[in-house]
Design a protein around this motif. Structure first.
Motif, PDB file in Angstrom:
ATOM      1  N   LEU A  40      39.537   9.302 -24.716  1.00 23.30           N
ATOM      2  CA  LEU A  40      39.643   8.351 -23.599  1.00 23.30           C
ATOM      3  C   LEU A  40      38.935   7.033 -23.921  1.00 23.30           C
ATOM      4  O   LEU A  40      39.401   5.955 -23.537  1.00 23.30           O
ATOM      5  CB  LEU A  40      39.046   8.971 -22.328  1.00 23.30           C
ATOM      6  N   ILE A  41      37.813   7.126 -24.632  1.00 18.25           N
ATOM      7  CA  ILE A  41      37.082   5.916 -25.015  1.00 18.25           C
ATOM      8  C   ILE A  41      37.922   5.068 -25.960  1.00 18.25           C
ATOM      9  O   ILE A  41      38.026   3.843 -25.809  1.00 18.25           O
ATOM     10  CB  ILE A  41      35.732   6.282 -25.676  1.00 18.25           C
TER      11      ILE A  41
ATOM     12  N   ALA B  47      41.121   5.021 -26.154  1.00 14.73           N
ATOM     13  CA  ALA B  47      42.203   4.445 -25.343  1.00 14.73           C
ATOM     14  C   ALA B  47      41.712   3.247 -24.542  1.00 14.73           C
ATOM     15  O   ALA B  47      42.402   2.219 -24.446  1.00 14.73           O
ATOM     16  CB  ALA B  47      42.772   5.514 -24.407  1.00 14.73           C
ATOM     17  N   LEU B  48      40.514   3.363 -23.985  1.00 13.70           N
ATOM     18  CA  LEU B  48      39.940   2.264 -23.188  1.00 13.70           C
ATOM     19  C   LEU B  48      39.715   1.028 -24.051  1.00 13.70           C
ATOM     20  O   LEU B  48      40.029  -0.099 -23.637  1.00 13.70           O
ATOM     21  CB  LEU B  48      38.621   2.722 -22.568  1.00 13.70           C
ATOM     22  N   VAL B  49      39.189   1.226 -25.262  1.00  8.08           N
ATOM     23  CA  VAL B  49      38.970   0.106 -26.179  1.00  8.08           C
ATOM     24  C   VAL B  49      40.306  -0.537 -26.547  1.00  8.08           C
ATOM     25  O   VAL B  49      40.425  -1.768 -26.615  1.00  8.08           O
ATOM     26  CB  VAL B  49      38.239   0.586 -27.455  1.00  8.08           C
TER      27      VAL B  49
ATOM     28  N   VAL C 297      43.083  -0.621 -24.739  1.00  6.29           N
ATOM     29  CA  VAL C 297      43.571  -1.389 -23.583  1.00  6.29           C
ATOM     30  C   VAL C 297      42.825  -2.715 -23.464  1.00  6.29           C
ATOM     31  O   VAL C 297      43.432  -3.768 -23.220  1.00  6.29           O
ATOM     32  CB  VAL C 297      43.418  -0.565 -22.285  1.00  6.29           C
ATOM     33  N   LEU C 298      41.511  -2.667 -23.671  1.00  9.09           N
ATOM     34  CA  LEU C 298      40.695  -3.890 -23.628  1.00  9.09           C
ATOM     35  C   LEU C 298      41.163  -4.877 -24.692  1.00  9.09           C
ATOM     36  O   LEU C 298      41.276  -6.079 -24.444  1.00  9.09           O
ATOM     37  CB  LEU C 298      39.224  -3.523 -23.844  1.00  9.09           C
TER      38      LEU C 298
END
Length: 440
Positions: free
Chosen positions: A72-73, A75-77, A79-80
């Motif tokens: 998830l981390i 994926a978050l990076v 998206v950012l």
């Protein structure tokens, strides 16, 4: 290598991408397609390393240990990154890279000073303690512990060295920078500054690496991350005081610097690959030069999203691999596919479209295939897929084979080609690349 052979001629003869240089005296559509594909593949390899590093960093800060949380981390990076590049563009990327460079050098200087201060600025004491805690004794300070045990490991070391030396001059996010400076003199000056800053930083990493080994120890480093990717933030926490406010603050500061570094590199890579897709493949191949600037921008944004999604998926799988090794793979792929084509195009008048295609696709395919069937992907406990073994290529870095192959295929493809090179076009490109006449 970039300063000696690439920076000035590339800046003078190109406009936006590597494809501009190749297409100047060759058939537009095939070479632009090849240049775009190569740029995207190399960028994705490099993005793998950044995503893996970001996942480790944020997981360390938040205390996340489960695989789902780490994915998830990543994926978050991702998206950012997509949002940042889509909104900020080249100007935003440039500002982040400038701020990152300052923060990185200041942070490394601070930690280097603190490490040396711990040992009363006695480098011998630092090295001796590191060797003692490593579990390898004096062998820890001598060449060959990782790369000298067998003949294969020695070849792997040569392969790594060749990839790192030659790969810099073929990395897309480095090449795209040369088109943003106003003059060839500014391009040379930029590379000189980069060489000085990078050289100073790598001298400091000697103190940081041995400092982590001496003050924390390998067992504790591996406990946080098996590949050792969290060593620098762990060292920062130790220097500030584990369990204290100072330790938490220094950990947060160094992690923020590392995250800014990752974000800057990711932004540069994504921008380079999306620009190549929009300018080379979409505008000049798909639309045959009829695309408007607005349409190119829209294509670049969609390419950013697609490349981001692929990078997230691959980065999630590579989250436990050593970041430095992944970066070296990107260098090898860049040196195998991009560098031979750039040098032949700039300096060899008999180079043809077929030679360019053979060089790019041959270098790209050989390096990627060798990586897929190497211990990086399978066959070892530290591999991407440790439970299976389909590795038949013994080296972890393909550069020793794929880089010479890229040069060889470019030469063979040109020699056997039925296409006659255009001497007038080459003369024009030579004058343009060496003098800047008519550039930009």
């Amino acid at each position: 290598m970039a300063l000696l052979l690439v920076a000035e001629p590339l800046r003078n003869s190109g406009r936006y991408t590597m494809g501009d240089v190749l297409a100047y005296r060759m058939r537009q559509r095939p070479v632009r397609t090849a240049a775009g594909v190569s740029t995207i593949v190399v960028s994705i390899f490099y993005l793998l390393a950044q995503m893996a590093g970001a996942g480790v960093l944020v997981a360390l800060l938040l205390g996340i240990t489960g695989d789902t949380g780490k994915i998830l981390i990543v994926a978050l990076v991702g998206v950012l990154m997509i949002l940042y590049v889509t909104i900020g563009g080249m100007k935003g990327t440039t500002w982040v890279q400038m701020v990152k460079a300052v923060l990185l050098i200041v942070g490394a200087l601070l930690m280097t000073f603190m490490v040396l201060w711990k040992f009363d600025f006695n480098v011998s004491d630092l090295l001796g303690t590191a060797a003692e805690k490593s579990g390898h004794g004096k062998a820890f300070l001598e060449p060959g512990l990782k790369y000298g045990a067998t003949g294969v490991s020695k070849l792997d070391f040569i392969s790594l060295g060749i990839a790192l030396v030659l790969g810099t001059a073929g990395l897309p996010h480095i090449l795209i920078r040369f088109y943003t400076v106003p003059t060839a003199k500014a391009a040379r000056k930029s590379v000189n500054w980069a060489i000085g800053i990078i050289g100073a930083f790598y001298l400091m990493t000697i103190a940081l690496g041995f400092g982590a080994a001496a003050l924390i120890g390998p067992d504790e480093i591996k406990a946080k991350n098996p590949a050792g990717n969290a060593a620098a933030p762990q060292l920062a926490e130790y220097l500030g005081g584990v369990g204290t406010t100072g330790g938490a603050i220094l950990l947060a500061v160094i992690s923020a610097v590392a995250f800014a570094t990752i974000l800057a590199v990711v932004a540069g890579l994504t921008l380079a690959s999306s620009s190549s897709f929009a300018h080379d493949i979409y505008a000049n191949v798909i639309r045959r030069g009829k695309a408007t600037e607005k349409e190119e921008m829209r294509a670049a944004r969609w390419a950013t999203v697609a490349i981001g999604i692929v990078s997230i998926a691959l980065g999630a799988m590579a989250r436990d691999l050593n970041v430095a090794g992944l970066v070296a793979l990107a260098f090898a792929v860049a040196a195998s596919a991009n560098l031979p084509t750039i040098l032949y195009s700039l300096f060899w008048k008999r180079f043809t479209t077929q030679g360019a295609l053979w060089s790019i696709y041959g270098g790209l395919a050989s390096s990627v295939v060798l990586v897929l069937f190497s211990p990086v992907v399978s066959g070892k406990a530290s591999s991407m897929f440790p439970d299976v073994d389909f590795a038949w290529f013994p080296l972890e870095n393909p550069g020793l084979i794929s880089i010479p192959l890229g040069f060889l295929l470019g030469w063979i493809g040109s020699v056997v080609s039925k296409e006659e090179p255009d001497p007038d076009k080459y003369a024009e490109l030579e004058v343009k690349s060496l003098t800047g006449t008519g550039a930009h």
